[in-house]
Scaffold this active site. Sequence first.
Site, mmCIF file in Angstrom:
data_model
loop_
_atom_site.group_PDB
_atom_site.id
_atom_site.type_symbol
_atom_site.label_atom_id
_atom_site.label_comp_id
_atom_site.label_asym_id
_atom_site.label_seq_id
_atom_site.Cartn_x
_atom_site.Cartn_y
_atom_site.Cartn_z
ATOM 1 N N ARG A 27 -0.779 -9.542 13.094
ATOM 2 C CA ARG A 27 -1.350 -8.499 12.224
ATOM 3 C C ARG A 27 -2.144 -9.118 11.079
ATOM 4 N NH1 ARG A 27 4.156 -5.827 11.109
ATOM 5 N NH2 ARG A 27 3.157 -4.583 9.490
ATOM 6 N N ARG A 47 -9.884 0.428 8.344
ATOM 7 C CA ARG A 47 -9.415 -0.916 8.677
ATOM 8 C C ARG A 47 -10.470 -1.719 9.415
ATOM 9 N NH1 ARG A 47 -3.658 -0.010 8.530
ATOM 10 N NH2 ARG A 47 -2.465 -1.901 8.866
ATOM 11 N N ARG A 79 11.451 -6.548 5.298
ATOM 12 C CA ARG A 79 11.375 -5.132 5.649
ATOM 13 C C ARG A 79 11.903 -4.896 7.066
ATOM 14 N NH1 ARG A 79 5.617 -2.143 5.507
ATOM 15 N NH2 ARG A 79 5.426 -2.882 7.636
ATOM 16 N N ARG A 114 11.017 -0.965 12.456
ATOM 17 C CA ARG A 114 9.664 -0.979 13.025
ATOM 18 C C ARG A 114 9.527 -2.109 14.028
ATOM 19 N NH1 ARG A 114 4.915 0.076 8.661
ATOM 20 N NH2 ARG A 114 3.878 -1.289 10.167
ATOM 21 N N LYS A 152 0.822 -1.217 0.000
ATOM 22 C CA LYS A 152 0.000 0.000 0.000
ATOM 23 C C LYS A 152 0.854 1.265 0.000
ATOM 24 C CE LYS A 152 -2.128 -1.066 3.860
ATOM 25 N NZ LYS A 152 -1.820 -2.423 4.303
HETATM 26 P P1 ADP Z 1 0.860 -2.294 7.779
HETATM 27 O O1 ADP Z 1 -0.330 -2.105 6.893
HETATM 28 O O2 ADP Z 1 2.095 -2.634 7.006
HETATM 29 O O3 ADP Z 1 0.617 -3.207 8.919
HETATM 30 P P2 ADP Z 1 0.596 0.433 8.855
HETATM 31 O O4 ADP Z 1 1.746 1.343 8.915
HETATM 32 O O5 ADP Z 1 -0.552 0.806 7.951
HETATM 33 O O6 ADP Z 1 1.243 -0.942 8.471
HETATM 34 O O7 ADP Z 1 -0.007 0.210 10.316
HETATM 35 C C1 ADP Z 1 0.791 -0.195 11.405
HETATM 36 C C2 ADP Z 1 -0.077 -0.431 12.647
HETATM 37 O O8 ADP Z 1 -0.747 0.800 13.005
HETATM 38 C C3 ADP Z 1 -1.217 -1.433 12.473
HETATM 39 O O9 ADP Z 1 -0.784 -2.755 12.691
HETATM 40 C C4 ADP Z 1 -2.210 -0.955 13.561
HETATM 41 O O10 ADP Z 1 -1.816 -1.368 14.848
HETATM 42 C C5 ADP Z 1 -2.061 0.551 13.501
HETATM 43 N N1 ADP Z 1 -3.043 1.148 12.579
HETATM 44 C C6 ADP Z 1 -2.767 1.774 11.385
HETATM 45 N N2 ADP Z 1 -3.895 2.200 10.791
HETATM 46 C C7 ADP Z 1 -4.921 1.821 11.612
HETATM 47 C C8 ADP Z 1 -6.344 1.942 11.558
HETATM 48 N N3 ADP Z 1 -6.948 2.519 10.515
HETATM 49 N N4 ADP Z 1 -7.078 1.428 12.570
HETATM 50 C C9 ADP Z 1 -6.499 0.838 13.614
HETATM 51 N N5 ADP Z 1 -5.175 0.682 13.748
HETATM 52 C C10 ADP Z 1 -4.378 1.158 12.761
#
Ligand code: ADP
Length: 190
Positions: free
Chosen positions: A145, A89, A128, A134, A14
Amino acid sequence: MLNVVIFGPPGSGKGTQSENIIEKFNLAHISTGDLLRAEISGHTQLGTIAKSFIDKGELVPDETIIGMIDNKIESLVGAKGVIFDGFPRTVAQAEALEELLAEHNSKVSVMVNLEVPKEELVERLLKRGETSGRSDDNLETIEKRISVYESQTSPVIDFYKAKKVYKAIQGVGSVDGIFESISVAIEGAK
Ligand code: ADP
């Protein structure tokens, strides 16, 4: 406004594809992951709460995320369009986004779902993790996740299918090839 939701499991690409989309379509970018990581490095109260969930591979509570997005959308009114990356999400977040956009007489134009098999996701995220720094890119948190994605996030697909703005994209192959398919989907939504 041209509003694009870029969707897919963790590691589906993404962020990478968002960068290409922003450049080509001249959109503003809202990444909830980036916003949360900025709060964490700024040692804010929100950041402290968010970190406790992120490090366990869980979702940050909807109210926290929706409040954060609300502020951000206000600052973007008048933009040509927005790409939402990592949001919504949950179905509750998708409903909230619908309402927030309706307040500005706008809606989601297209939802692009990057489809990638689970084994490939784990491999990409572990790779990654070698350089990202991270704290959530380790095997245990990655598995968590992905399972949270399957149970809490994937129902968002049906939400956008019902709105007739859903596009599935094969997320395996070259970055350029995938971007080409995404571009066709976005052009079709204009
Ligand atoms: P990825 O999609 O690679 O897991 P992101 O950077 O989008 O990474 O998100 C990292 C973490 O941030 C998620 O695992 C979650 O804990 C939190 N997070 C991000 N966006 C949301 C959201 N819209 N709702 C709830 N938690 C979120």
